[in-house]
Scaffold this motif. Sequence first.
Motif: not given
Length: 71
Positions: A8-9, A12-16, A20
Amino acid sequence: MDLRTMLNKLKNHQYDSPTEIRDDARLMFTNCRTYNEDGSDIFECATRLEAFMEERFAHAFGENGRKRRTL
């Protein structure tokens, strides 16, 4: 941490950064061993998958932690 949360991360492009993702994977394996009995199928599968992923991380990141190539 678990694989569904990681997926899910990713979606949703939640990793920079790739590090990470690596850190979350390591946390997932630590959690798996913490919450499952030593010697259980889940514990053993997590241990084998972690060894495989760490090998891939080593190739992708090199010794200094910077990304060298894609997984």
